[in-house]
Motif scaffolding. Structure first.
Motif, mmCIF file in Angstrom:
data_model
loop_
_atom_site.group_PDB
_atom_site.id
_atom_site.type_symbol
_atom_site.label_atom_id
_atom_site.label_comp_id
_atom_site.label_asym_id
_atom_site.label_seq_id
_atom_site.Cartn_x
_atom_site.Cartn_y
_atom_site.Cartn_z
ATOM 1 N N LEU A 170 40.818 38.586 32.329
ATOM 2 C CA LEU A 170 40.399 37.243 32.704
ATOM 3 C C LEU A 170 40.636 37.099 34.197
ATOM 4 O O LEU A 170 41.782 37.174 34.665
ATOM 5 N N ASP A 171 39.559 36.909 34.956
ATOM 6 C CA ASP A 171 39.633 36.800 36.409
ATOM 7 C C ASP A 171 39.505 35.340 36.827
ATOM 8 O O ASP A 171 38.418 34.755 36.768
ATOM 9 N N PHE A 172 40.643 34.745 37.217
ATOM 10 C CA PHE A 172 40.629 33.402 37.765
ATOM 11 C C PHE A 172 40.484 33.495 39.282
ATOM 12 O O PHE A 172 40.241 34.564 39.829
ATOM 13 N N HIS A 173 40.637 32.391 39.966
ATOM 14 C CA HIS A 173 40.400 32.383 41.415
ATOM 15 C C HIS A 173 41.343 33.342 42.135
ATOM 16 O O HIS A 173 40.916 34.143 42.970
ATOM 17 N N LYS A 174 42.626 33.313 41.820
ATOM 18 C CA LYS A 174 43.604 34.157 42.490
ATOM 19 C C LYS A 174 44.402 35.023 41.517
ATOM 20 O O LYS A 174 45.170 35.873 41.942
ATOM 21 N N LEU A 175 44.198 34.814 40.240
ATOM 22 C CA LEU A 175 45.009 35.488 39.229
ATOM 23 C C LEU A 175 44.134 36.258 38.259
ATOM 24 O O LEU A 175 43.110 35.753 37.787
ATOM 25 N N THR A 176 44.545 37.508 37.977
ATOM 26 C CA THR A 176 43.893 38.329 36.967
ATOM 27 C C THR A 176 44.929 38.732 35.923
ATOM 28 O O THR A 176 45.998 39.246 36.271
ATOM 29 N N ILE A 177 44.614 38.484 34.667
ATOM 30 C CA ILE A 177 45.479 38.882 33.557
ATOM 31 C C ILE A 177 44.679 39.819 32.661
ATOM 32 O O ILE A 177 43.518 39.544 32.348
ATOM 33 N N SER A 213 49.039 43.335 31.936
ATOM 34 C CA SER A 213 49.213 43.434 33.379
ATOM 35 C C SER A 213 48.702 42.169 34.050
ATOM 36 O O SER A 213 47.863 41.448 33.492
ATOM 37 N N TYR A 214 49.211 41.915 35.255
ATOM 38 C CA TYR A 214 48.799 40.736 36.001
ATOM 39 C C TYR A 214 48.684 41.087 37.477
ATOM 40 O O TYR A 214 49.306 42.034 37.969
ATOM 41 N N ASN A 215 47.874 40.306 38.186
ATOM 42 C CA ASN A 215 47.689 40.491 39.624
ATOM 43 C C ASN A 215 47.398 39.125 40.224
ATOM 44 O O ASN A 215 46.368 38.514 39.931
ATOM 45 N N TYR A 216 48.321 38.639 41.066
ATOM 46 C CA TYR A 216 48.139 37.348 41.731
ATOM 47 C C TYR A 216 48.037 37.587 43.232
ATOM 48 O O TYR A 216 48.917 38.205 43.830
ATOM 49 N N PHE A 217 46.943 37.108 43.838
ATOM 50 C CA PHE A 217 46.738 37.339 45.263
ATOM 51 C C PHE A 217 46.635 36.021 46.007
ATOM 52 O O PHE A 217 45.894 35.113 45.628
ATOM 53 N N HIS A 218 47.408 35.932 47.099
ATOM 54 C CA HIS A 218 47.360 34.824 48.037
ATOM 55 C C HIS A 218 47.479 35.446 49.425
ATOM 56 O O HIS A 218 48.136 36.476 49.587
#
Length: 501
Positions: A170-177, A213-218
């Motif tokens: 699931l690809d949100f604006h800044k977060l992928t789970i 897994s998760y990936n949060y980008f700012h």
């Protein structure tokens, strides 16, 4: 040469490499053929890769057939190219594999589906492997070439592994789970050789890995991680954060834990050796960066609470690295690097195994000076001190000269090496052919010379040539097994031609 050749070379000493790559519209096709020195040409065991990739603008975004590379999560379930100090581009989760590496690629098919915020990656592969068979069990996997018996390369592709991988994201604006899963099957269960004292390294004929897994980008903060499970008790996790403290200062932190029984085929996280097994540790890094000054400090601590390869007992290790790079002007740059490592090695004395501490100090300084638009010189001095039972020292001095004009580029190096033991060896980058990465080892009491030449003949033809020779002061033979040669000089001649159309 024959099977009875004292050099143990079955094929010639010639390395041969052929690559064909073609792109048209949204398609790409790649073919790689490679014969290592010592192999017979067009025999089982030679590297052969063919891959096809097509990109779409529909729900199906990408399709790969043949040789491909796949990166999902943080590498606990399947391989990942992420490394500290670099970035893992989400646009390269799936790509055609056109490298000359014989390891870390898949043979099968994979596709990416995307609709809105939902993305699905589905792939399968059946990868041939070569190995030593004993009572229908594989004693050793060989990823980077065929298994060499003493008289004949007779166990080509004697086994295989099959993998089915699916990642739902699931690809949100800044977060992928993402929920990642991989089912692995082996033609034979894996029984490690005797040097693998921890028998948890063995692999059953089939097993199932799952992870979240998760990936949060700012722009000023990055956080990514994964937690994976093999069964009810075996699990692994890794978490990484990157914080931009101000415009010039960045902080890195990583924590990882791999239980002794967790294992996964084709797994690859940020670690140096990419072995996800029986380890707990953390990493801290601080990076200061301006146009003229770059300072990087890194500390890594790890421990193996259970026996590992070549160790009967638990062990630990820690490393510290410091890099300072200063650009005095557009034509003058200085660099100094220091590395300290403390670890444990196991020795045997009258059937008694015991551990001793191994400490390593490595110091390198480098200066690069651009004389004018055509000439550049680069000087390097390296020193190390390795203490196991005795203190051993080593040093290397090298001088590079580069000439570049229009369609020509020439690089040459002269180096002098003096190292007491193999532990004192140095690894130094050398210019090489296109798509060839050369991080050569400099060791013993020796001198090294190499010349690399690149000539762009026209818009279609390009030529590379490299000649290198190493002379040892105190050797009468060099190498061992199939690579053993008589004398104290070892030379290598390489050439490559590229035709673009």
């Amino acid at each position: 040469s024959s099977n009875n050749d004292s050099s143990k070379i079955i094929g010639s000493r010639i390395f041969q490499y052929l690559k064909l790559n073609s792109k048209w519209n949204k398609n790409e096709l790649s073919l790689v053929l490679e014969k290592d020195a010592g192999e017979s040409f067009f025999k089982p065991g030679n590297l052969f890769k063919i891959g096809f990739q097509r990109n779409y603008k529909s729900v199906i975004k990408q399709l790969n057939i043949g040789a491909y590379s796949l990166q999902i999560g943080e590498g606990l379930v399947h391989s990942n190219s992420f490394y500290l100090g670099g970035n893992n581009s989400t646009s390269k989760i799936l790509k055609i594999n056109k490298s000359s590496s014989e390891s870390n690629y898949q043979l099968g098919s994979c596709l990416i589906l995307k609709k809105g915020i939902y993305k699905s990656i589905i792939g399968f592969a059946v990868n041939p492997r070569s190995g030593k068979l004993n009572n229908n069990s594989i004693e050793s996997f060989i990823d980077d070439g065929v298994f060499d018996s003493k008289n004949r390369l007779n166990l080509h592709h004697s086994s295989w592994d099959a993998n089915f991988v699916i990642s739902n994201q699931l690809d949100f604006h800044k977060l992928t789970i993402a929920l990642n899963s991989k089912k692995s099957n082996l033609s034979h269960s894996f029984t490690p050789e005797e040097k693998y004292y921890n028998k948890d390294y063995s692999l059953p004929k089939n097993f199932w890995n799952n992870s979240v897994s998760y990936n949060y980008f700012h722009p000023s903060f990055l956080s990514r991680g994964e937690i994976a499970f093999l069964n009810e008790k075996d699990w692994a996790t890794t978490h990484f954060i990157n914080i931009l403290i101000d415009e010039n200062l960045t902080f890195d932190f990583n924590y990882r834990y791999f239980s002794k029984g967790y294992k996964s085929l084709h797994s690859n996280t940020y670690k140096k050796h990419s072995k996800i097994q029986n380890e707990a540790g953390f990493y801290v890094g601080l990076i200061y960066n301006t146009y003229n000054l770059n300072i990087i400090g890194r500390f890594d601590y790890y421990k193996n609470t259970n026996p590992k390869y070549l160790m009967h007992m638990p062990s630990f290790g820690k490393t510290y690295n410091q890099l300072i790079r200063y650009r005095a002007s557009d034509s003058l740059c200085f660099e100094i690097k220091y590395s300290f490592r403390l670890s444990q090695e196991e020795l045997t004395d009258n059937n008694l195994d015991y551990q001793i501490r191994k400490s390593e100090h490595r110091l390198t300084s480098k200066i690069k000076f651009v004389l004018n638009e055509f000439w550049m010189i680069s000087s390097r001095i390296g020193y190390n001190n390795i203490l196991i039972q005795n203190s051993n020292n080593g040093y290397v001095v090298s001088q590079d000269l580069t000439y570049r004009k229009e369609k020509h580029k020439i690089t040459l190096r002269i180096a002098i090496v003096n190292s007491d033991t193999w532990d004192n060896r140095f690894y130094i980058y050398e210019n090489d052919m296109l798509h060839n990465f050369s991080n050569s080892v400099y060791y013993d009491n020796s001198s090294r010379f190499y010349l690399n030449y690149n000539y762009k003949i026209n818009n279609k033809w390009q030529l590379w040539m490299k000649y290198g020779i190493t002379s040892f002061e105190n050797k009468t033979t060099i190498g061992s097994g199939k690579n053993k040669i008589s004398g104290n000089k070892k030379s290598l001649l390489k050439w490559q031609v590229r035709f673009s159309f």
